[in-house]
Design a protein around this motif. Sequence first.
Motif, PDB file in Angstrom:
ATOM      1  N   PRO A  27     -26.693 -17.253   2.024  1.00  0.00           N
ATOM      2  CA  PRO A  27     -27.529 -18.180   3.089  1.00  0.00           C
ATOM      3  C   PRO A  27     -26.589 -18.979   4.242  1.00  0.00           C
ATOM      4  O   PRO A  27     -25.289 -19.236   3.799  1.00  0.00           O
ATOM      5  CB  PRO A  27     -28.070 -19.133   2.059  1.00  0.00           C
ATOM      6  CG  PRO A  27     -28.065 -18.488   0.613  1.00  0.00           C
ATOM      7  CD  PRO A  27     -26.624 -17.692   0.686  1.00  0.00           C
ATOM      8  N   ASN A  28     -27.178 -19.219   5.458  1.00  0.00           N
ATOM      9  CA  ASN A  28     -26.598 -19.836   6.419  1.00  0.00           C
ATOM     10  C   ASN A  28     -25.612 -19.073   7.085  1.00  0.00           C
ATOM     11  O   ASN A  28     -24.899 -19.617   8.168  1.00  0.00           O
ATOM     12  CB  ASN A  28     -26.009 -21.142   6.044  1.00  0.00           C
ATOM     13  CG  ASN A  28     -27.162 -22.049   5.591  1.00  0.00           C
ATOM     14  OD1 ASN A  28     -28.275 -22.188   5.726  1.00  0.00           O
ATOM     15  ND2 ASN A  28     -26.786 -22.878   4.352  1.00  0.00           N
ATOM     16  N   SER A  29     -25.474 -17.758   6.828  1.00  0.00           N
ATOM     17  CA  SER A  29     -24.091 -16.865   7.543  1.00  0.00           C
ATOM     18  C   SER A  29     -24.700 -16.436   9.065  1.00  0.00           C
ATOM     19  O   SER A  29     -23.814 -16.249   9.697  1.00  0.00           O
ATOM     20  CB  SER A  29     -23.891 -15.682   6.668  1.00  0.00           C
ATOM     21  OG  SER A  29     -24.995 -14.986   6.411  1.00  0.00           O
ATOM     22  N   ALA A  30     -25.966 -16.463   9.105  1.00  0.00           N
ATOM     23  CA  ALA A  30     -26.426 -16.029  10.564  1.00  0.00           C
ATOM     24  C   ALA A  30     -25.644 -16.753  11.798  1.00  0.00           C
ATOM     25  O   ALA A  30     -25.342 -16.328  12.821  1.00  0.00           O
ATOM     26  CB  ALA A  30     -27.951 -15.718  10.608  1.00  0.00           C
ATOM     27  N   TYR A 337     -21.458  -0.200  11.263  1.00  0.00           N
ATOM     28  CA  TYR A 337     -20.971  -1.423  10.371  1.00  0.00           C
ATOM     29  C   TYR A 337     -21.078  -2.819  11.309  1.00  0.00           C
ATOM     30  O   TYR A 337     -21.750  -3.610  10.673  1.00  0.00           O
ATOM     31  CB  TYR A 337     -19.447  -1.173  10.017  1.00  0.00           C
ATOM     32  CG  TYR A 337     -18.932  -2.400   9.090  1.00  0.00           C
ATOM     33  CD1 TYR A 337     -19.073  -2.378   7.794  1.00  0.00           C
ATOM     34  CD2 TYR A 337     -18.358  -3.413   9.593  1.00  0.00           C
ATOM     35  CE1 TYR A 337     -18.697  -3.537   6.825  1.00  0.00           C
ATOM     36  CE2 TYR A 337     -17.933  -4.484   8.862  1.00  0.00           C
ATOM     37  CZ  TYR A 337     -18.022  -4.449   7.609  1.00  0.00           C
ATOM     38  OH  TYR A 337     -17.648  -5.400   6.737  1.00  0.00           O
ATOM     39  N   ALA A 338     -20.720  -2.661  12.153  1.00  0.00           N
ATOM     40  CA  ALA A 338     -20.909  -4.002  13.303  1.00  0.00           C
ATOM     41  C   ALA A 338     -22.549  -4.528  13.117  1.00  0.00           C
ATOM     42  O   ALA A 338     -22.559  -5.631  13.213  1.00  0.00           O
ATOM     43  CB  ALA A 338     -20.213  -3.777  14.528  1.00  0.00           C
ATOM     44  N   LYS A 339     -23.243  -3.521  13.489  1.00  0.00           N
ATOM     45  CA  LYS A 339     -24.807  -3.917  13.503  1.00  0.00           C
ATOM     46  C   LYS A 339     -25.365  -4.235  12.102  1.00  0.00           C
ATOM     47  O   LYS A 339     -26.052  -5.282  12.211  1.00  0.00           O
ATOM     48  CB  LYS A 339     -25.375  -2.493  14.229  1.00  0.00           C
ATOM     49  CG  LYS A 339     -25.241  -2.325  15.666  1.00  0.00           C
ATOM     50  CD  LYS A 339     -26.162  -1.204  16.136  1.00  0.00           C
ATOM     51  CE  LYS A 339     -25.543  -1.205  17.599  1.00  0.00           C
ATOM     52  NZ  LYS A 339     -26.434   0.052  18.166  1.00  0.00           N
ATOM     53  N   ALA A 340     -24.855  -3.472  11.113  1.00  0.00           N
ATOM     54  CA  ALA A 340     -25.194  -3.928   9.826  1.00  0.00           C
ATOM     55  C   ALA A 340     -24.931  -5.359   9.455  1.00  0.00           C
ATOM     56  O   ALA A 340     -25.473  -6.191   8.577  1.00  0.00           O
ATOM     57  CB  ALA A 340     -24.826  -2.967   8.701  1.00  0.00           C
ATOM     58  N   GLN A 341     -23.735  -5.846   9.923  1.00  0.00           N
ATOM     59  CA  GLN A 341     -23.062  -7.161   9.288  1.00  0.00           C
ATOM     60  C   GLN A 341     -23.456  -8.334  10.466  1.00  0.00           C
ATOM     61  O   GLN A 341     -22.683  -9.345  10.234  1.00  0.00           O
ATOM     62  CB  GLN A 341     -21.660  -6.984   9.170  1.00  0.00           C
ATOM     63  CG  GLN A 341     -21.274  -6.014   8.320  1.00  0.00           C
ATOM     64  CD  GLN A 341     -21.215  -6.702   6.737  1.00  0.00           C
ATOM     65  OE1 GLN A 341     -22.227  -7.283   6.430  1.00  0.00           O
ATOM     66  NE2 GLN A 341     -20.208  -6.704   6.067  1.00  0.00           N
ATOM     67  N   GLY A 342     -24.215  -8.125  11.320  1.00  0.00           N
ATOM     68  CA  GLY A 342     -24.540  -9.142  12.319  1.00  0.00           C
ATOM     69  C   GLY A 342     -23.244  -9.219  13.176  1.00  0.00           C
ATOM     70  O   GLY A 342     -23.215 -10.660  13.822  1.00  0.00           O
ATOM     71  N   MET A 343     -22.269  -8.473  13.338  1.00  0.00           N
ATOM     72  CA  MET A 343     -21.215  -8.775  14.142  1.00  0.00           C
ATOM     73  C   MET A 343     -21.113  -7.765  15.549  1.00  0.00           C
ATOM     74  O   MET A 343     -20.134  -7.710  16.116  1.00  0.00           O
ATOM     75  CB  MET A 343     -19.889  -8.031  13.473  1.00  0.00           C
ATOM     76  CG  MET A 343     -19.708  -8.871  12.042  1.00  0.00           C
ATOM     77  SD  MET A 343     -18.398  -8.314  11.145  1.00  0.00           S
ATOM     78  CE  MET A 343     -18.443  -9.392   9.615  1.00  0.00           C
ATOM     79  N   PHE A 344     -22.312  -7.337  15.983  1.00  0.00           N
ATOM     80  CA  PHE A 344     -22.423  -6.568  17.062  1.00  0.00           C
ATOM     81  C   PHE A 344     -23.176  -7.419  18.118  1.00  0.00           C
ATOM     82  O   PHE A 344     -24.396  -7.922  17.958  1.00  0.00           O
ATOM     83  CB  PHE A 344     -23.038  -5.230  16.997  1.00  0.00           C
ATOM     84  CG  PHE A 344     -23.088  -4.161  17.984  1.00  0.00           C
ATOM     85  CD1 PHE A 344     -22.134  -3.242  18.067  1.00  0.00           C
ATOM     86  CD2 PHE A 344     -23.936  -4.286  19.081  1.00  0.00           C
ATOM     87  CE1 PHE A 344     -21.841  -2.349  19.052  1.00  0.00           C
ATOM     88  CE2 PHE A 344     -23.883  -3.258  20.019  1.00  0.00           C
ATOM     89  CZ  PHE A 344     -22.950  -2.449  20.155  1.00  0.00           C
TER      90      PHE A 344
END
Length: 888
Positions: A27-30, A337-344
């Motif tokens: 939670p709260n990571s986004a 990977y980057a898109k799945a992890q919200g890093m893109f």
Amino acid sequence: MHDSFKSKARLDAAGKSYEIFRVDAVPNSARLPFSLKILLENLLRYEDGVTVKRADIAALANWDAKAEPDREIQYRPARVLMQDFTGVPAVVDLAAMRDAMSALGGDPNKINPLQPAELVIDHSVQVDNYGSDSALELNAQLEFSRNRERYRFLKWGQQAFDDFKVVPPDTGIVHQVNVEYLARVVFGREVNGVLQAYPDTLVGTDSHTTMINGVGVLGWGVGGIEAEASMLGQPVSMLIPQVVGVKLSGRLPEGATATDLVLTIVEQLRQHGVVGKLVEFYGPAVKSLPMGDRTTIANMAPEYGATCGLFPIDDETLDFMRLTGRSDEQVALVEAYAKAQGMFDADGTFEADFSETLELDIGSIVPSLAGPKRPQDRVPLTEIKASFAGALKTQNAERGVDDRPAVTTEIDGEQVAIGDGAVVIAAITSCTNTSNPTVMLGAGLVAKKAAALGLKVPAWVKTSLGPGSMVVTRYLEAAGLMDPLKQLGFHVVGYGCTTCIGNSGPLRPEVSKAISDGDLTVASVLSGNRNFEGRVHPEVRMNYLASPPLVVIYALAGRMGFDPYNDPIADDADGNPVFMRDIWPTQAEVADTVSSFLGQDDFRSTYADVFAGDAHWQKLEAPAGKVFDWDPSSTYIQEPPYFQGIQMEPEPVQPIRDARCLAVLGDSVTTDHISPAGSIKADSPAGHYLVEQGVAPGDFNSYGSRRGNHQVMMRGTFANIRLRNRMAPGTEGGVTLHQPSGEQESIYDAAMRYQAEGVPVVVIAGKEYGSGSSRDWAAKGPRLLGVRAVIAESYERIHRTNLVCMGILPLQFQPGESAESLGLTGSELFSIGDLEDGNAKQVEVTATHADGSEVRFQAKVRIDTPNEADYYRNGGILHYVLRRLAVA
């Protein structure tokens, strides 16, 4: 392993299935910045209930952006990157630890990298030869003859240690090779029999490891001793940091380059203050910034003081990976990977919760230089003539000299006049800019226009081109720009870090004599990232950082004291004045050249067999075996004394009593001032030692090349020719006064005298102590000199950590206090109180004057984390690791 947040999941990419640890399970990571998402994934993957607990993960996800860092986490980077100057002593230490492990009754094979470790040999080539087609081969021959022992040792290490690779010399600069080839961006690697995908993260033994941040990879520089610990499976202990967001908008105006942009960022962030913080760049301008510009900005994070300068993973990242020849499978994995992890950052609109947000309209950038002795001292090109005149006047006043007439000398049959402000070195060098095709091709276009007009570089200017990789040569040749660069003397001198680290080689004898005879203040202009005093060349007092095109301009001018906008650079073949505007390319010209002549084949062919090396490397014979056979007669590689007599249990932490001061130093003392670097003078303690070992002065090589020999390095510690020790006023260099005798001698001789007397020593310093490159010898050297503590007004991040990791106590004056305000001269006896077994946050220091009067003051103990306290109690991080592995 634990999985408290049920984050373990599957990811399918390019026909393979990977195990991943999803950040969004917490939670709260986004809302987190990209850098903290990467750290959060790391904690999820390494959660074990001991070093990483559920509470650590929750603390990071619930990070208070505005709060001062106070929560420690244990971070494990995916790999370690080294260059040979800092890498050789790291491998020396690992070899010595294998011997020490045997002495403790343990298994020496436990001393082995547990994560991929890569070393690029790039810091040993020197510019002895220049201005000819033979310069590259002649310098390579000299490099191998000077460094044969070191290179044999590294070849031994490559076969002795698992997961350790060496990129041979004359391939490229470590950071450019990292960006163009070594970086995975996302790892796909089998871990305990399971194929995992996770972010490519790293620590490097060079402060400019941050260049990799340009491709979205989190990495920063650490000392060699920290890197060794990471290789041995020890986590990097750190406080959850503050993250500063820098929002970029606009577009670079005509005439400005990425170098000008980064010099502006360095100036502004230094003024704002980002030391110890992570920096992330975002905003509408980022999407249009090519990778060369991003890596230029990321490279100089140490200059603006940040731990890193991260850019997001986006379409530009993927395009760059394709350009540089990464496989389709790897590119697909990175994207998925980057898109799945919200890093893109798909559209350049991502905004996180930052501790602070700064804004910069890059449309306001103007052409600039930085100097004459700090990278943050930016000077707009419009003001450089007046700024230089003022700096020259100030420097002459500091030296107690008046304006001096030019010295007339003969060079190649021509009478020339060399005066104050003459540019005697013009070097296109350093990973900062040679990774950027825009500025490199821009320099080639300036040279082409200048050569067409018949302009020539004055004879007193030493010109050099040190590309960061062979890719640069390939695209310059394809564009037809190498020949005009050669016409101006910019022949390739080597593929490595040259002028920027002091491997600039000798000036012409006539030029050196003119400088000496006239006591001249001359200058260098280089496309590097460092211009600290005494760094570039011992005879050059003023050094300016500039873009590669401006390096060509100043090479042609041969002088600093001119206005590039209003004064002519030189006359053409017909005697007509030529101005900078006449030969400066437009952005459209540069962009067309980049798009026409930079292609994937350049990268694929350059890195097709990168670990094989050239004929020099392939012919080199190296010893075999898992334990190194030390040669006591070697002047390059010696077994270090750190582990002699080591016992399983460390000695209790004791107060420091009746210590003497080795040096009282001012502000901005860099690791270049502390750590041995550059050439070895015959009349120095290190020079005397080498002569005693039968080494002729012509074969001294550099301090950097002899970092594997502690006997040389400890003698060169605090020996920089520009060091000013306030205990010995009126002197420059490694000089001090022995106490209480008051006798003047070298810092090394005084330290040995104190050791013979059984007296511990301390060092006192001002603000930003230890700024600059991450040099482990800036901590190792003082340790071997007997330094037990440093008391400074403030520290640069890496150096403070390195002091702790070598068992040296970093203390900090209270705000508003300093050696000067407390009346400390260095003649006192210093006693440091109870450190509470390394856990004290504050300690009393007593300075006793010769007449018996005392000054008592409270100092902050800069042992910042519990892990660091463990290292200090053990006498250093390597001792701590060794003891743990011995009982594992």
